[in-house]
Design a protein around this motif. Structure first.
Motif, PDB file in Angstrom:
ATOM      1  N   PRO A   8       0.761  -1.339   0.032  1.00  0.00           N
ATOM      2  CA  PRO A   8       0.085   0.015   0.008  1.00  0.00           C
ATOM      3  C   PRO A   8       0.861   1.269  -0.063  1.00  0.00           C
ATOM      4  N   ARG A   9       2.190   1.321   0.159  1.00  0.00           N
ATOM      5  CA  ARG A   9       2.784   2.496   0.449  1.00  0.00           C
ATOM      6  C   ARG A   9       3.388   2.836  -1.036  1.00  0.00           C
ATOM      7  N   ILE A  10       3.415   4.157  -1.245  1.00  0.00           N
ATOM      8  CA  ILE A  10       3.941   4.653  -2.386  1.00  0.00           C
ATOM      9  C   ILE A  10       5.622   4.860  -2.164  1.00  0.00           C
ATOM     10  N   LEU A  11       6.375   4.045  -2.891  1.00  0.00           N
ATOM     11  CA  LEU A  11       7.971   4.137  -2.560  1.00  0.00           C
ATOM     12  C   LEU A  11       8.591   5.047  -3.696  1.00  0.00           C
ATOM     13  N   ARG A  12       9.715   5.672  -3.152  1.00  0.00           N
ATOM     14  CA  ARG A  12      10.411   6.381  -4.127  1.00  0.00           C
ATOM     15  C   ARG A  12      11.320   5.364  -5.075  1.00  0.00           C
ATOM     16  N   THR A  13      11.406   5.874  -6.429  1.00  0.00           N
ATOM     17  CA  THR A  13      12.167   4.955  -7.264  1.00  0.00           C
ATOM     18  C   THR A  13      13.524   4.173  -6.730  1.00  0.00           C
ATOM     19  N   GLU A  14      14.193   5.379  -6.090  1.00  0.00           N
ATOM     20  CA  GLU A  14      15.604   4.935  -5.580  1.00  0.00           C
ATOM     21  C   GLU A  14      15.608   3.820  -4.571  1.00  0.00           C
ATOM     22  N   SER A  15      14.417   3.867  -3.806  1.00  0.00           N
ATOM     23  CA  SER A  15      14.132   2.676  -2.913  1.00  0.00           C
ATOM     24  C   SER A  15      13.515   1.455  -3.230  1.00  0.00           C
ATOM     25  N   VAL A  16      12.678   1.766  -4.268  1.00  0.00           N
ATOM     26  CA  VAL A  16      11.839   0.572  -4.805  1.00  0.00           C
ATOM     27  C   VAL A  16      12.908  -0.529  -5.598  1.00  0.00           C
ATOM     28  N   PHE A  17      13.945   0.016  -6.061  1.00  0.00           N
ATOM     29  CA  PHE A  17      14.888  -0.765  -6.722  1.00  0.00           C
ATOM     30  C   PHE A  17      15.483  -1.709  -5.784  1.00  0.00           C
ATOM     31  N   PRO A  18      16.458  -1.208  -4.899  1.00  0.00           N
ATOM     32  CA  PRO A  18      16.929  -2.426  -3.880  1.00  0.00           C
ATOM     33  C   PRO A  18      16.099  -3.304  -3.180  1.00  0.00           C
ATOM     34  N   PHE A  19      14.815  -2.634  -2.843  1.00  0.00           N
ATOM     35  CA  PHE A  19      13.635  -3.338  -2.151  1.00  0.00           C
ATOM     36  C   PHE A  19      13.067  -4.472  -2.954  1.00  0.00           C
ATOM     37  N   ILE A  20      13.070  -4.289  -4.412  1.00  0.00           N
ATOM     38  CA  ILE A  20      12.701  -5.359  -5.257  1.00  0.00           C
ATOM     39  C   ILE A  20      13.909  -6.359  -5.303  1.00  0.00           C
TER      40      ILE A  20
END
Lengths: 236, 236
Positions: B217-229
């Motif tokens: 449900p959270r909207i993540l910033r692209t720079e964090s989305v990438f290591p997160f995935i």
């Protein structure tokens, strides 16, 4: 800013807010929102909902607000972080708030430069600023709680064992076990300083109940390590 | 800089390099390394090893080098990224190189500002600079390959299906399925623009074989989305 976070001082009536300053400029210059436009809002530590712009003044917008939506669930993770340099601290506070962490402990380690503890980025207002930005990015309203622990050993020996009771406590450190599947229960995650954690410190952390977590052969920057591990730990 | 990346021009003999400029300053001012000190080095696209400082000149260090260690394995992930603004692009290139991505495609989307394609941050030197910093952070030598695709539809219809053959192709997008366990095979990961991916674009991506991946449900910033995935996708 995907949600405008509202504080008690913003309210002029139970269903009215007046927004000046940074939020005024954001609505006017970035969102370019006209009167009548509806925007996502949320009460700090409360419900989320919609705000409709009813008037634009010289120094702010007046919004009519209503609240009907729960914020997303908290991430069941306590972040225990070696104090980094100010730009990294800002990004990590933002990132932790964005990812849904509600408890952040900033801890001293041997390889933390002592002068960093005097940095203005550790002031309550500077910390809150980053947390608000992170919540506004994520669309969340629950403000994380941040505490500062300037003495490593007393914290690890006297406070940590009670803090991690019922949680899986992990410390990002080479040579530990890798993590192959998400964990379905609360986690306490310790991220050390860029220069590494001393053997002496690792031993104290292990004695307190923490398990080293290996992240593979690459050396990642703290700001990426954190979302990387959160991605691993939780299946959502 | 956890490793000094060496380029053909640095070599004055097969086992000697001369390092000026940024690397000179880093060794002198940050590492404060004296003569005789051994530092981690690596040949670009080759082996890693050790370099011993044998002489300090006014404008550089001379190192005797030997190589005996393979770089870490590449991450089996192709990153397909909507062109972001320059500061975010820099951080994402750094982060992709650090995490071991070897193939990066920068793609246009409807919500990418057209003027960004004229940014100097897309020049070959500006791109290489961030990739080098990412490899030096991670301790890796294999330079990622970056290509620019300025037309969305021809790329997705004509090139993407062949590119993702044999891979799991995922596009970070709300409403997709969550990912509950790491994937043990090559992945192509598409990250859209901050403003979101249009329905029309998602339909084309699906038709090409991509599956939406929901990130919660959270909207993540692209720079964090990438290591997160990346953390989610691979167990290491």
């Amino acid at each position: 800013m995907n949600l405008i976070l509202l504080f008690p001082d913003d309210f002029t009536a139970p269903d009215r807010v007046f927004l000046g300053g940074r939020r005024f400029e954001h609505i006017r210059d970035i969102l370019k929102a006209p009167c009548g436009k509806s925007l996502a809002v949320g009460k700090v530590n409360g419900l989320m909902g919609q705000g409709t712009i009813v008037a634009q003044k010289a120094d702010g917008f007046e919004l009519e607000v209503q609240f009907d939506l729960k914020p997303p669930e908290a991430l069941p993770l306590t972040l225990i972080l070696a104090l980094p340099r100010p730009p990294m601290l800002k990004r990590l506070l933002f990132s932790a708030a964005m990812l849904g962490v509600k408890k952040i402990i900033i801890l001293n380690f041997n390889r933390v430069e002592k002068s960093l503890w005097n940095s203005s980025s550790l002031g309550p207002q500077a910390i809150e600023e980053q947390l608000v930005l992170g919540l506004e990015q994520a669309k969340d309203t629950l403000m994380p709680e941040v505490s500062l622990k300037k003495r490593f050993k007393p914290f690890v020996q006297d406070e940590l064992p009670a803090l991690i009771k019922g949680s899986t406590a992990l410390v990002a450190h080479p040579g530990g076990a890798p993590l192959s599947a998400p964990i379905g229960k609360p986690v306490a995650l310790i991220i050390g300083p860029e220069g590494g954690i001393l053997d002496y410190e690792i031993e104290l952390l292990k004695a307190a109940g923490c398990r080293p977590l290996d992240l593979g052969p690459r050396i990642l920057r703290t700001e990426s390590v954190f979302p990387f591990i959160v991605g691993k730990l939780f299946a959502f």
